[in-house]
Design a protein around this motif. Structure first.
Motif, PDB file in Angstrom:
ATOM      1  N   TYR A 180       0.373   3.780   1.791  1.00 15.22           N
ATOM      2  CA  TYR A 180       0.769   4.114   3.066  1.00 15.22           C
ATOM      3  C   TYR A 180       2.048   3.616   3.697  1.00 15.22           C
ATOM      4  CZ  TYR A 180      -0.308   5.001   8.206  1.00 15.22           C
ATOM      5  OH  TYR A 180      -0.138   5.289   9.502  1.00 15.22           O
TER       6      TYR A 180
ATOM      7  N   ASP B 299      -2.800   8.609   0.671  1.00 14.91           N
ATOM      8  CA  ASP B 299      -2.390   7.368   1.516  1.00 14.91           C
ATOM      9  C   ASP B 299      -0.764   7.750   1.748  1.00 14.91           C
ATOM     10  OD1 ASP B 299      -4.864   6.430   1.332  1.00 14.91           O
ATOM     11  OD2 ASP B 299      -4.466   4.881   0.016  1.00 14.91           O
TER      12      ASP B 299
ATOM     13  N   GLN C 209      -5.519   9.448  -4.596  1.00 15.95           N
ATOM     14  CA  GLN C 209      -5.879   8.476  -3.678  1.00 15.95           C
ATOM     15  C   GLN C 209      -4.662   7.995  -3.266  1.00 15.95           C
ATOM     16  OE1 GLN C 209      -8.856   7.967  -1.724  1.00 15.95           O
ATOM     17  NE2 GLN C 209      -7.154   7.140  -0.487  1.00 15.95           N
ATOM     18  N   TRP C 210      -3.740   7.567  -4.093  1.00 26.35           N
ATOM     19  CA  TRP C 210      -2.250   6.993  -3.759  1.00 26.35           C
ATOM     20  C   TRP C 210      -1.574   8.024  -2.967  1.00 26.35           C
ATOM     21  CZ3 TRP C 210       2.815   7.578  -4.230  1.00 26.35           C
ATOM     22  CH2 TRP C 210       3.536   6.498  -3.905  1.00 26.35           C
TER      23      TRP C 210
ATOM     24  N   ASN D  45      -0.098  10.296   4.328  1.00 29.76           N
ATOM     25  CA  ASN D  45      -0.703  10.072   5.516  1.00 29.76           C
ATOM     26  C   ASN D  45       0.341   8.981   6.305  1.00 29.76           C
ATOM     27  OD1 ASN D  45      -3.001  11.251   5.714  1.00 29.76           O
ATOM     28  ND2 ASN D  45      -4.330   9.476   4.745  1.00 29.76           N
TER      29      ASN D  45
ATOM     30  N   SER E 212       1.101  -1.311   0.068  1.00 35.13           N
ATOM     31  CA  SER E 212      -0.008  -0.034   0.186  1.00 35.13           C
ATOM     32  C   SER E 212       0.851   1.071   0.210  1.00 35.13           C
ATOM     33  CB  SER E 212      -0.785   0.121   1.259  1.00 35.13           C
ATOM     34  OG  SER E 212      -0.026   0.282   2.549  1.00 35.13           O
TER      35      SER E 212
END
Ligand code: ADP
Ligand code: MG
Length: 308
Positions: free
Chosen positions: A63, A103, A99-100, A106, A61
């Motif tokens: 993240y 993340d 979106q990538w 974050n 992911s």
């Protein structure tokens, strides 16, 4: 929404700095950042790149990619005994996916904020996914933990447990606590700081205990005796592998990002830490002597990861 380079920096990376371990005179937005190293301190600098499919599988992911990219850099600072202060981030992306990037940002700031480390600059380019971070730490003058100062008679310690990350890389269906050891390694900053003035030498374990301890031995011109069945293995790991396989993972698999360090006997009482285990001692004979508590010799089969 199509994102240009400026939007990406503003939206995902130019965050207000909550708290930094050291002074920033000028952060993101100019040609370069300006920082002030506190009086009586030295600057400790390291850089590490993570490349997709080399350092992490493609299913990782965003993240976790960000978290790990920062963690491995902070781990190098931990191994020097330094306190992280500032980082820069050079990001190469195949595309600007909102979106990538959310993340990724974050994951990055979760770890950065935890260690009061400020992002002060970077770069963005298009290409195959690759993340390069440069981390800057500070340390009181002369107290950095180096690889070249292990002394004959020092006891050898490692932090927490080893081998979990190696297993996580081999299997995707494992309990989260084992997977996290690979995807979200915890830089051992707090222990590193406490080792100042106590440890003679230190390194972080990225390529397996045998290879990384080997670097200390080579740089310090000493040898070591390791009692392999004293290497700390987690209960979770031993639910999936035998002790023999656990030892093998700890010695050769890498990616644990725990610390290995040596302490002279007269400083042992100052060490006083529940999260470290003594696994052997530094010897005059060169090379790594691996054996069991019962004296039986251990045969090391594979060596640590090498890119070339
Ligand atoms: P230049 O062209 O002068 O090198 P850039 O346009 O690349 O500057 O970057 C503008 C500002 O944004 C600089 O302060 C740079 O450090 C910062 N920056 C660029 N990319 C990132 C990033 N990924 N994370 C944080 N800061 C960044
Ligand atoms: Mg410029």
């Amino acid at each position: 929404m199509t994102l240009n380079e400026f939007d990406i920096i503003q939206t995902f990376f130019n965050k207000p700095i909550t708290k930094s371990n050291a002074n920033i005179i000028l952060g993101i937005g100019d040609d370069a950042a300006i920082v002030a190293v506190p009086e009586h301190h030295e600057l400790v600098i390291t850089t590490d790149t993570l490349v997709a499919n080399v350092h992490f599988p493609s299913h990782t992911s965003a993240y976790d990619i960000a978290y790990k990219a920062l963690a491995v850099n902070l781990s190098d600072l931990a191994a020097m005994g330094a306190t992280p202060a500032w980082v820069t981030l050079a990001l190469t992306l195949p595309e600007a996916n909102e979106q990538w990037l959310t993340d990724f940002s974050n994951g990055f700031f979760t770890l950065a904020n935890h260690f009061h480390t400020a992002l002060i600059g970077g770069d963005i380019t298009r290409g195959p996914l690759s993340i390069t971070i440069q981390a800057h730490g500070i340390i009181p003058k002369g107290l950095a933990l180096r690889r070249d100062n292990a002394q004959v008679g020092d006891l050898i310690f490692v932090t927490h447990t080893l081998g979990d990350a190696g297993l996580a890389l081999q299997h995707q269906t494992l309990p989260q606590n084992i997977l996290d050891k690979f995807y979200r390694p915890e830089p051992q900053i707090v222990i590193g700081e406490k080792l100042r003035g106590i440890a003679n030498a230190a390194i972080d374990i990225s390529d397996g205990l045998a290879a990384d301890l080997g670097h200390i031995l080579e740089k310090s011109h000493v040898g070591a005796e390791i009692i392999v069945d004293k290497i700390p293995l987690s209960h979770s790991l031993l639910e999936f592998v035998s002790i023999e396989q656990g030892i093998q993972l700890a010695l050769t698999a890498g990616d644990d990002y725990e610390l290995c360090f040596t302490v002279p006997e007269n400083k042992l009482s100052q060490l006083n830490n529940n999260h470290v285990t003594c696994i052997g001692k530094i010897t005059k004979n060169s090379g790594l002597d691996l054996h069991y508590q019962n004296g039986k010799k251990y045969d090391l089969k594979i060596h640590g990861y090498q890119h070339f």
